[in-house]
Write a protein that holds these residues in place. Structure first.
Motif, PDB file in Angstrom:
ATOM      1  N   LYS A 116      27.167  67.720 -12.198  1.00  0.00           N
ATOM      2  CA  LYS A 116      25.974  68.094 -13.157  1.00  0.00           C
ATOM      3  C   LYS A 116      25.934  68.278 -15.052  1.00  0.00           C
ATOM      4  O   LYS A 116      24.657  67.440 -15.399  1.00  0.00           O
ATOM      5  CB  LYS A 116      25.790  70.153 -12.933  1.00  0.00           C
ATOM      6  CG  LYS A 116      25.167  70.346 -11.755  1.00  0.00           C
ATOM      7  CD  LYS A 116      25.411  71.890 -11.616  1.00  0.00           C
ATOM      8  CE  LYS A 116      24.853  72.511 -10.737  1.00  0.00           C
ATOM      9  NZ  LYS A 116      25.191  71.400  -9.242  1.00  0.00           N
ATOM     10  N   ASN A 117      27.558  67.595 -15.252  1.00  0.00           N
ATOM     11  CA  ASN A 117      27.638  67.225 -16.461  1.00  0.00           C
ATOM     12  C   ASN A 117      27.111  65.783 -16.395  1.00  0.00           C
ATOM     13  O   ASN A 117      26.170  65.838 -17.397  1.00  0.00           O
ATOM     14  CB  ASN A 117      29.297  67.451 -16.928  1.00  0.00           C
ATOM     15  CG  ASN A 117      29.818  67.959 -16.600  1.00  0.00           C
ATOM     16  OD1 ASN A 117      29.424  69.331 -16.821  1.00  0.00           O
ATOM     17  ND2 ASN A 117      30.914  68.165 -17.730  1.00  0.00           N
ATOM     18  N   VAL A 118      26.498  64.680 -15.781  1.00  0.00           N
ATOM     19  CA  VAL A 118      26.498  63.526 -15.307  1.00  0.00           C
ATOM     20  C   VAL A 118      25.094  63.638 -15.702  1.00  0.00           C
ATOM     21  O   VAL A 118      24.095  63.579 -16.697  1.00  0.00           O
ATOM     22  CB  VAL A 118      26.979  63.107 -15.071  1.00  0.00           C
ATOM     23  CG1 VAL A 118      25.759  61.229 -14.591  1.00  0.00           C
ATOM     24  CG2 VAL A 118      28.348  61.994 -14.749  1.00  0.00           C
ATOM     25  N   LEU A 119      24.048  65.318 -14.908  1.00  0.00           N
ATOM     26  CA  LEU A 119      22.059  64.794 -14.801  1.00  0.00           C
ATOM     27  C   LEU A 119      22.218  64.936 -16.013  1.00  0.00           C
ATOM     28  O   LEU A 119      21.728  64.938 -16.679  1.00  0.00           O
ATOM     29  CB  LEU A 119      22.244  65.568 -13.224  1.00  0.00           C
ATOM     30  CG  LEU A 119      22.889  64.797 -12.353  1.00  0.00           C
ATOM     31  CD1 LEU A 119      22.451  66.092 -11.567  1.00  0.00           C
ATOM     32  CD2 LEU A 119      21.699  64.002 -12.358  1.00  0.00           C
ATOM     33  N   VAL A 120      22.755  66.163 -16.658  1.00  0.00           N
ATOM     34  CA  VAL A 120      22.274  66.752 -17.741  1.00  0.00           C
ATOM     35  C   VAL A 120      22.871  66.292 -18.627  1.00  0.00           C
ATOM     36  O   VAL A 120      21.638  66.432 -20.330  1.00  0.00           O
ATOM     37  CB  VAL A 120      22.764  68.679 -18.084  1.00  0.00           C
ATOM     38  CG1 VAL A 120      22.940  69.133 -19.128  1.00  0.00           C
ATOM     39  CG2 VAL A 120      22.522  69.709 -17.318  1.00  0.00           C
ATOM     40  N   LEU A 121      24.185  65.675 -19.520  1.00  0.00           N
ATOM     41  CA  LEU A 121      23.787  64.828 -20.647  1.00  0.00           C
ATOM     42  C   LEU A 121      22.865  63.295 -20.674  1.00  0.00           C
ATOM     43  O   LEU A 121      23.150  62.721 -21.222  1.00  0.00           O
ATOM     44  CB  LEU A 121      25.422  64.661 -20.656  1.00  0.00           C
ATOM     45  CG  LEU A 121      26.610  66.295 -21.185  1.00  0.00           C
ATOM     46  CD1 LEU A 121      28.317  66.073 -21.059  1.00  0.00           C
ATOM     47  CD2 LEU A 121      25.897  66.268 -22.640  1.00  0.00           C
ATOM     48  N   GLY A 122      23.572  63.064 -19.240  1.00  0.00           N
ATOM     49  CA  GLY A 122      22.627  61.846 -19.091  1.00  0.00           C
ATOM     50  C   GLY A 122      21.147  62.107 -19.283  1.00  0.00           C
ATOM     51  O   GLY A 122      20.730  61.273 -20.128  1.00  0.00           O
ATOM     52  N   PHE A 123      20.079  63.046 -19.399  1.00  0.00           N
ATOM     53  CA  PHE A 123      18.966  63.190 -19.346  1.00  0.00           C
ATOM     54  C   PHE A 123      18.703  63.240 -20.691  1.00  0.00           C
ATOM     55  O   PHE A 123      17.835  63.175 -21.614  1.00  0.00           O
ATOM     56  CB  PHE A 123      18.834  64.191 -18.559  1.00  0.00           C
ATOM     57  CG  PHE A 123      17.164  65.152 -19.888  1.00  0.00           C
ATOM     58  CD1 PHE A 123      15.951  63.928 -18.699  1.00  0.00           C
ATOM     59  CD2 PHE A 123      16.735  65.769 -19.888  1.00  0.00           C
ATOM     60  CE1 PHE A 123      15.285  64.330 -19.298  1.00  0.00           C
ATOM     61  CE2 PHE A 123      16.137  66.482 -20.619  1.00  0.00           C
ATOM     62  CZ  PHE A 123      14.094  64.791 -20.239  1.00  0.00           C
ATOM     63  N   ALA A 167      20.726  71.469 -14.365  1.00  0.00           N
ATOM     64  CA  ALA A 167      22.124  72.446 -14.241  1.00  0.00           C
ATOM     65  C   ALA A 167      22.561  73.733 -13.171  1.00  0.00           C
ATOM     66  O   ALA A 167      23.345  74.634 -13.521  1.00  0.00           O
ATOM     67  CB  ALA A 167      22.157  73.255 -15.908  1.00  0.00           C
ATOM     68  N   GLY A 168      21.354  73.698 -12.456  1.00  0.00           N
ATOM     69  CA  GLY A 168      21.424  74.655 -11.269  1.00  0.00           C
ATOM     70  C   GLY A 168      21.053  76.214 -11.442  1.00  0.00           C
ATOM     71  O   GLY A 168      21.342  76.939 -11.195  1.00  0.00           O
ATOM     72  N   ALA A 169      20.117  76.133 -13.259  1.00  0.00           N
ATOM     73  CA  ALA A 169      19.945  78.339 -13.560  1.00  0.00           C
ATOM     74  C   ALA A 169      18.914  78.773 -12.332  1.00  0.00           C
ATOM     75  O   ALA A 169      17.311  77.921 -12.314  1.00  0.00           O
ATOM     76  CB  ALA A 169      18.953  77.803 -15.259  1.00  0.00           C
ATOM     77  N   GLY A 181      37.292  73.589 -20.961  1.00  0.00           N
ATOM     78  CA  GLY A 181      36.100  71.980 -21.037  1.00  0.00           C
ATOM     79  C   GLY A 181      35.082  72.562 -21.400  1.00  0.00           C
ATOM     80  O   GLY A 181      34.621  73.404 -21.204  1.00  0.00           O
ATOM     81  N   PHE A 182      33.958  70.533 -21.223  1.00  0.00           N
ATOM     82  CA  PHE A 182      32.603  70.707 -20.670  1.00  0.00           C
ATOM     83  C   PHE A 182      32.423  71.172 -19.017  1.00  0.00           C
ATOM     84  O   PHE A 182      32.032  69.465 -18.991  1.00  0.00           O
ATOM     85  CB  PHE A 182      32.831  69.748 -21.757  1.00  0.00           C
ATOM     86  CG  PHE A 182      30.965  70.531 -21.903  1.00  0.00           C
ATOM     87  CD1 PHE A 182      29.984  70.760 -22.976  1.00  0.00           C
ATOM     88  CD2 PHE A 182      29.720  69.619 -20.990  1.00  0.00           C
ATOM     89  CE1 PHE A 182      28.628  70.696 -23.073  1.00  0.00           C
ATOM     90  CE2 PHE A 182      28.754  70.020 -21.361  1.00  0.00           C
ATOM     91  CZ  PHE A 182      27.864  70.181 -21.780  1.00  0.00           C
ATOM     92  N   HIS A 183      31.766  72.152 -18.527  1.00  0.00           N
ATOM     93  CA  HIS A 183      31.561  72.186 -17.558  1.00  0.00           C
ATOM     94  C   HIS A 183      30.367  72.459 -17.160  1.00  0.00           C
ATOM     95  O   HIS A 183      31.059  73.833 -16.285  1.00  0.00           O
ATOM     96  CB  HIS A 183      32.806  72.115 -16.301  1.00  0.00           C
ATOM     97  CG  HIS A 183      34.508  71.243 -16.627  1.00  0.00           C
ATOM     98  ND1 HIS A 183      33.914  69.697 -16.059  1.00  0.00           N
ATOM     99  CD2 HIS A 183      35.453  71.517 -17.237  1.00  0.00           C
ATOM    100  CE1 HIS A 183      35.138  69.713 -16.118  1.00  0.00           C
ATOM    101  NE2 HIS A 183      36.301  70.739 -17.161  1.00  0.00           N
ATOM    102  N   ILE A 184      29.320  72.364 -16.600  1.00  0.00           N
ATOM    103  CA  ILE A 184      27.996  72.996 -15.712  1.00  0.00           C
ATOM    104  C   ILE A 184      28.493  73.380 -14.865  1.00  0.00           C
ATOM    105  O   ILE A 184      28.559  72.110 -13.767  1.00  0.00           O
ATOM    106  CB  ILE A 184      27.023  71.765 -16.700  1.00  0.00           C
ATOM    107  CG1 ILE A 184      26.696  72.092 -18.386  1.00  0.00           C
ATOM    108  CG2 ILE A 184      26.005  72.929 -15.532  1.00  0.00           C
ATOM    109  CD1 ILE A 184      25.667  70.782 -18.310  1.00  0.00           C
ATOM    110  N   LYS A 185      27.967  74.584 -14.872  1.00  0.00           N
ATOM    111  CA  LYS A 185      28.277  75.082 -13.151  1.00  0.00           C
ATOM    112  C   LYS A 185      27.167  75.877 -13.332  1.00  0.00           C
ATOM    113  O   LYS A 185      26.325  76.258 -13.866  1.00  0.00           O
ATOM    114  CB  LYS A 185      29.244  76.155 -12.615  1.00  0.00           C
ATOM    115  CG  LYS A 185      29.381  77.095 -11.625  1.00  0.00           C
ATOM    116  CD  LYS A 185      30.930  77.678 -11.839  1.00  0.00           C
ATOM    117  CE  LYS A 185      30.441  78.141 -10.259  1.00  0.00           C
ATOM    118  NZ  LYS A 185      32.062  79.081 -10.182  1.00  0.00           N
ATOM    119  N   SER A 186      26.470  75.544 -11.565  1.00  0.00           N
ATOM    120  CA  SER A 186      24.823  76.349 -11.380  1.00  0.00           C
ATOM    121  C   SER A 186      25.815  77.948 -11.837  1.00  0.00           C
ATOM    122  O   SER A 186      26.535  79.026 -11.292  1.00  0.00           O
ATOM    123  CB  SER A 186      24.392  76.310  -9.663  1.00  0.00           C
ATOM    124  OG  SER A 186      24.336  75.286  -9.605  1.00  0.00           O
TER     125      SER A 186
END
Length: 243
Positions: free
Chosen positions: A2-9, A54-56, A194-199
């Motif tokens: 999710k970190n890669v998807l969100v930050l990449g976008f 992000a799975g919100a 840290g920076f860890h995005i979670k649903s």
């Protein structure tokens, strides 16, 4: 992932959309309102996509409380995701009062200005007065605004004290105040090191609107604490933590 998807976008969006943004800025020279309308369109859908990545799983309550007129949303603040949640759920596509440090981020600050964001230097009284003046003008032109009176994201169980001057914009604009309770938005990011995005399943609750002029003398004098109490009660009633 999710970190890669969100930050990449996020990064690709800022870079790829540079030509679009430049066009929007040129339009704004002759028609500022059209600039805000177009800017909000692109930002709204970008926010929607980020929340999806992000799975919100967002729950919205009390949206019927939002009046059909420009308002000042007053919210607790737990996460960077709070901005996305209010902007996409309120139906108003409001601007935000942000700390002055955010204006130092290239490209991002361009888009923030395109959706009526205002920047506040908390150590400069003159900056605060100018922010209020600019906010009043935007509200009178039909734009809703959002302010988080804690002044920063709170990582404690209890909310930080609401700054009493934070509602002056609504007082001077004569607009309604809509309390907003955000629950569990921090569980998607800030609750872990840290920076860890979670649903997650954040909840956005819109309270009943009111005019500051209708408050009694004591509550109007301490309007920040008054609204904070309302938001605390909303969170408690929803079964959330007092945050």
């Amino acid at each position: 992932m999710k970190n890669v998807l969100v930050l990449g976008f996020f990064l690709l969006y800022l870079i790829i959309m540079i030509p679009v943004h430049l066009i929007i800025r040129i339009i704004g020279i002759w028609n500022p309102e059209l600039r805000y309308k177009i800017g909000n369109f692109f930002v709204y859908w970008a926010f929607r996509w980020v929340l999806f990545q992000a799975g919100a799983h967002v729950t919205i309550e009390g949206k019927d409380n939002i009046p059909d007129e420009p308002v000042l949303f007053v919210s607790n603040h737990r996460s960077y995701f709070d901005i996305l949640l209010i902007h996409t759920s309120s139906g108003k596509r409001p601007g935000f009062v942000a700390k002055a440090e955010m204006d130092k981020f290239p490209l991002l600050n361009w888009w923030m200005r395109d959706i009526c964001c205002l920047f506040l230097d908390r150590n400069d009284l003159k900056s605060g007065l100018q922010m209020i003046k600019d906010g009043v003008e935007l509200i009178k032109k039909g734009h809703s605004m959002v302010i988080c009176p804690e002044g920063t994201r709170s990582q404690q169980k209890e909310m930080l004290p609401f700054k009493e001057g934070s509602l002056k914009m609504a007082d001077r604009a004569g607009c309604m105040v809509v309390p907003v309770a955000l629950i569990d938005s921090d569980q998607m990011l800030e609750a872990r090191p840290g920076f860890h995005i979670k649903s997650g399943s954040p909840k956005v609750i819109y309270g009943e609107p009111f005019y500051l002029k209708d408050l009694d003398k004591e509550n109007k004098k301490h309007a920040g604490a008054y609204v904070q109490g309302i938001i605390k009660d909303m969170i408690d009633a929803a079964g959330g933590q007092t945050i």
